[in-house]
Every structure is written in structure tokens, then in C-alpha cells.
Design an enzyme around this catalytic site. Structure first.
Site, mmCIF file in Angstrom:
data_model
loop_
_atom_site.group_PDB
_atom_site.id
_atom_site.type_symbol
_atom_site.label_atom_id
_atom_site.label_comp_id
_atom_site.label_asym_id
_atom_site.label_seq_id
_atom_site.Cartn_x
_atom_site.Cartn_y
_atom_site.Cartn_z
ATOM 1 N N TYR A 24 1.106 -1.504 0.069
ATOM 2 C CA TYR A 24 -0.040 -0.057 0.077
ATOM 3 C C TYR A 24 0.753 1.224 -0.034
ATOM 4 C CZ TYR A 24 -3.782 -3.400 1.469
ATOM 5 O OH TYR A 24 -4.685 -4.050 1.519
ATOM 6 N N PRO A 32 -15.500 -4.557 3.122
ATOM 7 C CA PRO A 32 -16.746 -4.864 3.453
ATOM 8 C C PRO A 32 -17.978 -3.801 3.090
ATOM 9 C CG PRO A 32 -15.507 -3.748 5.102
ATOM 10 C CD PRO A 32 -14.745 -4.072 4.130
ATOM 11 N N GLY A 71 -16.868 1.282 -0.959
ATOM 12 C CA GLY A 71 -17.515 2.573 -0.845
ATOM 13 C C GLY A 71 -19.028 2.424 -1.402
HETATM 14 N N1 LIG Z 1 -6.055 -8.649 1.260
HETATM 15 C C1 LIG Z 1 -6.565 -7.967 0.234
HETATM 16 O O1 LIG Z 1 -6.160 -8.128 -0.981
HETATM 17 C C2 LIG Z 1 -7.225 -6.492 0.406
HETATM 18 C C3 LIG Z 1 -7.903 -6.019 -0.841
HETATM 19 C C4 LIG Z 1 -8.721 -4.721 -0.270
HETATM 20 C C5 LIG Z 1 -8.554 -4.244 0.710
HETATM 21 N N2 LIG Z 1 -8.046 -4.850 1.902
HETATM 22 C C6 LIG Z 1 -8.295 -4.156 3.008
HETATM 23 O O2 LIG Z 1 -9.539 -3.926 3.609
HETATM 24 C C7 LIG Z 1 -9.604 -2.439 3.849
HETATM 25 C C8 LIG Z 1 -11.001 -2.208 3.622
HETATM 26 O O3 LIG Z 1 -11.287 -2.546 2.014
HETATM 27 P P1 LIG Z 1 -11.659 -1.251 1.224
HETATM 28 O O4 LIG Z 1 -10.952 -0.077 1.761
HETATM 29 O O5 LIG Z 1 -11.121 -1.659 -0.253
HETATM 30 O O6 LIG Z 1 -13.124 -1.133 0.880
HETATM 31 P P2 LIG Z 1 -14.339 -0.929 1.914
HETATM 32 O O7 LIG Z 1 -13.938 -0.622 3.292
HETATM 33 O O8 LIG Z 1 -15.315 -1.501 1.384
HETATM 34 O O9 LIG Z 1 -14.678 0.841 1.483
HETATM 35 C C9 LIG Z 1 -13.911 1.958 1.675
HETATM 36 C C10 LIG Z 1 -14.223 3.186 0.835
HETATM 37 O O10 LIG Z 1 -15.584 3.377 1.448
HETATM 38 C C11 LIG Z 1 -15.649 4.955 2.092
HETATM 39 N N3 LIG Z 1 -16.461 5.123 3.307
HETATM 40 C C12 LIG Z 1 -16.364 4.297 4.323
HETATM 41 N N4 LIG Z 1 -17.111 4.517 5.495
HETATM 42 C C13 LIG Z 1 -17.772 5.439 4.594
HETATM 43 C C14 LIG Z 1 -19.013 6.234 5.292
HETATM 44 N N5 LIG Z 1 -19.481 6.104 6.389
HETATM 45 N N6 LIG Z 1 -19.654 7.051 4.115
HETATM 46 C C15 LIG Z 1 -19.161 7.122 3.145
HETATM 47 N N7 LIG Z 1 -18.148 6.569 2.771
HETATM 48 C C16 LIG Z 1 -17.536 5.636 3.450
HETATM 49 C C17 LIG Z 1 -14.103 5.094 1.968
HETATM 50 O O11 LIG Z 1 -14.103 6.562 2.016
HETATM 51 P P3 LIG Z 1 -12.829 7.500 2.416
HETATM 52 O O12 LIG Z 1 -11.605 6.686 1.917
HETATM 53 O O13 LIG Z 1 -13.211 8.538 1.472
HETATM 54 O O14 LIG Z 1 -12.982 7.714 3.771
HETATM 55 C C18 LIG Z 1 -13.717 4.231 0.996
HETATM 56 O O15 LIG Z 1 -13.699 4.970 -0.233
HETATM 57 C C19 LIG Z 1 -8.604 -1.831 3.112
HETATM 58 O O16 LIG Z 1 -8.348 -0.559 3.732
HETATM 59 C C20 LIG Z 1 -7.363 -2.727 3.122
HETATM 60 O O17 LIG Z 1 -6.755 -2.253 4.309
HETATM 61 C C21 LIG Z 1 -7.290 -5.845 1.651
#
Ligand SMILES: NC(=O)c1ccc[n+]([C@@H]2O[C@H](COP(=O)([O-])OP(=O)(O)OC[C@H]3O[C@@H](n4cnc5c(N)ncnc54)[C@H](OP(=O)(O)O)[C@@H]3O)[C@@H](O)[C@H]2O)c1
Length: 331
Positions: free
Chosen positions: A56, A205, A209
Site C-alpha cells: 500500500y 466490507p 464505498g
Molecule cells: N487482502 C486484500 O487483498 C485486500 C484488498 C482490498 C482491501 N483490503 C483491506 O481492506 C480494507 C477495507 O477495504 P476497502 O478499503 O477496499 O473497501 P471498503 O472498506 O469496502 O470501502 C472503503 C471506501 O468506503 C468509503 N467509506 C467508508 N465509510 C464510509 C461512510 N461511512 N460513508 C461514506 N463512505 C465511506 C471510504 O471513503 P474514504 O476513504 O474517503 O473515507 C472508501 O472509499 C482496506 O483498507 C485494506 O486494508 C485488503
């Protein structure tokens, strides 16, 4: 905040974790000061499980967490990071390497950037087809033995890889995508984890977004935002998929719960062995998300949600082929 156990080796974390990737990578503009506020506020709210990875940034996200860790006593945080992707000079991911030599190099970099002498949970980010999983696990078992890591995790691997890995050294956690719009792990992977006593951490999860219902269309996102490449966010697919979010929203409204809170509460409701890690770089989003831990819906509402997601057909694959090729398809 309630705690949950992941695996049977002793790892215990807050019921909700914090995904830190977007603070440095993938989802548009970043703001270090606000991200540090999010990390601090997370701890105040009882969210002690922080998820990062070497790739990252690369490196920037671990460096950011290192700054936050400096301000806190190390044992207040459960730090999860990942190794195993490799990238070119333009920082484009172009392969995987989980050879023991590469792991020994990666761990030293991660420890240094995080400013710590141990990592709580060390995940293989993707399977490396060139290195048998047994060799990778042996190298990780050595790191456990010398105290550089406490627990071992895998990400995006299938049942037979999980079994082979677990036979060498206990795996505490699998991390893969799981949410209201992606339930691919339910049929074979989740039962395997439960049989072996391995915990599960759903990434993305809230559908990166999408499931918040707050993204109107792709124009809301920067040109280099990773989500511009995802079929589910494109044109007609977007217009179709957003109907699911609208229906989830109307169910949640009856109980004064927002769509993102429904999305996270639904995951928490799937079992005590599940700890979602929603990502955000905004304190006000974090504060909205944390309330999902206290959401209590009547069985009729859960049934309605279950009926909805079982019958609604999401349009668009979750990853383009260039990304999907790194996901292990073992049965
Ligand atoms: N193992 C893997 O291969 C892998 C792959 C993907 C992700 N991950 C991990 O999983 C974590 C979570 O997944 P993700 O970040 O991909 O997706 P996510 O948690 O499903 O969604 C993140 C997005 O949702 C937005 N968001 C969060 N809360 C919100 C709210 N209350 N209202 C409006 N928008 C909201 C965030 O906005 P802002 O950022 O603008 O606040 C961001 O754009 C990552 O940070 C990473 O650590 C791991």
C-alpha cells in the site's frame, strides 16, 4: 467495544477493525494529518485492529501507521500487515514472491517502517505459484518462533491451499472479499475455515464505498482511482447495482440505521469468527461505521435482507482479469 477471537491460537481483536489502505493508496486524494486523526480516533472508540500492507503506497501506508504507533503504547494496537506482492518502477504490481528469502527481506522492511519489533498478524497477500505454500509457511513459522510475528494469515486463497498451509503451522485468519454484494466465499471457503477453526476478516466490507450509497457515479471519483477499473462501478452496471443499495437503505431506515451500518452489521451477524475491516480516511465516516457494532435488527429484518441479497443479481465481476489472475482458485 466488544472483542472477537480470530482463530484458536489466542488472537483477540476489536469486533470491527480499520482498513488503512485508502489512507495512502487506491482511492483518490490522501491527507496524512486527517488519516492520523482517524487512527487516533479509532483507538479512542475501541477499534484496535489496523490493517495495512507492504504494497500500500508501496511502503507509505506502513510508514503512516508507524507514525501513529509512535504516539501510542505498542500493545494497544493489533497490527496486521501483508507481504508477497512485487511491483515495477512505476509502482505497478507485476507479480508475487513468497519465497523464504523474500519473506525474510519483507519482514525487516515492515518492522522498520512500522517502528516495532513485532507484527501481530502477518498475512501472505496473494499465493505465489512459484513457491509451494508449505515453504512459505515454514518461513513464517520461523518468524513466529523468533518472535517477529505473533500470528499467521492468508489472503484470497482457496480451500486446498488453506488446508495445506494449516497442516504446516496453524493459520489464524483468512482475509478475502465479503459483503452484501460479494458472497463468493460462503459456499466452500467459510465452511473450510470453520472446520479448521480459522477466523475470517472480510475486506472491502462496504463494497469499496459503493454500499454506502454516497457515490453518485464514477465522476465522483478521481481519474486514477482504482474503482474506475471495476466493472461493477461502470455505466449500466452501476445503475443496476445501486438498486440493491437503495433497497438496503429503505430496510435500514425503518430502524434508523444507515446503509453502511446495515452492510457492516450484516457481516458481524454472520458469526463471531468474523471481523470486518471497513476502510476510511475520514473521522466522521469512522464514527458512522463504528455504530454498526451496536445495531440490533429483528429477525424479520435480517430475513428481508437475506431474501434481497439472495435474489438480487449483481452485474459486473469484482475484479478485472489483470487483478483476478492473482487470486488462488484451488478447490
Ligand atoms: N487482502 C486484500 O487483498 C485486500 C484488498 C482490498 C482491501 N483490503 C483491506 O481492506 C480494507 C477495507 O477495504 P476497502 O478499503 O477496499 O473497501 P471498503 O472498506 O469496502 O470501502 C472503503 C471506501 O468506503 C468509503 N467509506 C467508508 N465509510 C464510509 C461512510 N461511512 N460513508 C461514506 N463512505 C465511506 C471510504 O471513503 P474514504 O476513504 O474517503 O473515507 C472508501 O472509499 C482496506 O483498507 C485494506 O486494508 C485488503
Amino acid at each position: 467495544m466488544q472483542k472477537r477471537k480470530l482463530g484458536t491460537q489466542g488472537l483477540e481483536v476489536s469486533a470491527l477493525g480499520l482498513g488503512c489502505m485508502g489512507m495512502s493508496w487506491a482511492y483518490g486524494p490522501t491527507d496524512e494529518a486527517e488519516s492520523l486523526n482517524v487512527l487516533q480516533r479509532a483507538l479512542t472508540l475501541g477499534i484496535n485492529f489496523w490493517d495495512t500492507a507492504e504494497v500500500y503506497g508501496p511502503f507509505k501506508n506502513e510508514e503512516l501507521l508507524g507514525k501513529a504507533l509512535k504516539k501510542n503504547s505498542r500493545d494497544k494496537v493489533i497490527v496486521a500487515t501483508k507481504f508477497g506482492f512485487i511491483w515495477n518502477e512505476k509502482n505497478e504490481i507485476n507479480g508475487t514472491d513468497s519465497s523464504p528469502a523474500h519473506i525474510r527481506k519483507s519482514i525487516e522492511g515492515s518492522l522498520k517502517r512500522l517502528g516495532t519489533d513485532y507484527i501481530d498478524l502477518y498475512y501472505q497477500h496473494r499465493l505465489d505459484p512459484k513457491t509451494p505454500i508449505e515453504e512459505t509457511m515454514q518461513a513464517l513459522a520461523e518468524l513466529v518462533k523468533v518472535g517477529k510475528i505473533r500470528y499467521i494469515g492468508l489472503s484470497e486463497v482457496g480451500p486446498s491451499t488453506i488446508r495445506r498451509a494449516h497442516a504446516v503451522h496453524p493459520v489464524s485468519v483468512l482475509q478475502s472479499e465479503y459483503s452484501l454484494w460479494d458472497r463468493g466465499i460462503e459456499e466452500k471457503i467459510l465452511p473450510t475455515l470453520r472446520e479448521l477453526g480459522i477466523g475470517f476478516v472480510p475486506f472491502s466490507p462496504i463494497g469499496r464505498g459503493f454500499l454506502t450509497g454516497k457515490i453518485a457515479n464514477l465522476n465522483d471519483l478521481e481519474k486514477d482511482d482504482f474503482r474506475q477499473n471495476l466493472a461493477r462501478f461502470q455505466g449500466e452496471n452501476f445503475e443496476h447495482n445501486i438498486k440493491l443499495v437503495k433497497m438496503v437503505k429503505s430496510i435500514g431506515e425503518k430502524y434508523n440505521v444507515t446503509p453502511v451500518q446495515v452492510a457492516l452489521a450484516w457481516l458481524l451477524h454472520q458469526g463471531n469468527d468474523i471481523v470486518p475491516i471497513p476502510g476510511t480516511k475520514h473521522v466522521h465516516y469512522l464514527e458512522e461505521n463504528v455504530k454498526s457494532v451496536d445495531v440490533k435488527l429483528p429477525q424479520a429484518a435480517w430475513d428481508e435482507i437475506q431474501q434481497l441479497i439472495s435474489t438480487f443479481e449483481i452485474k459486473g465481476v469484482r475484479y478485472p482479469e489483470s487483478v483476478m489472475k492473482f487470486v488462488d482458485k484451488s478447490e
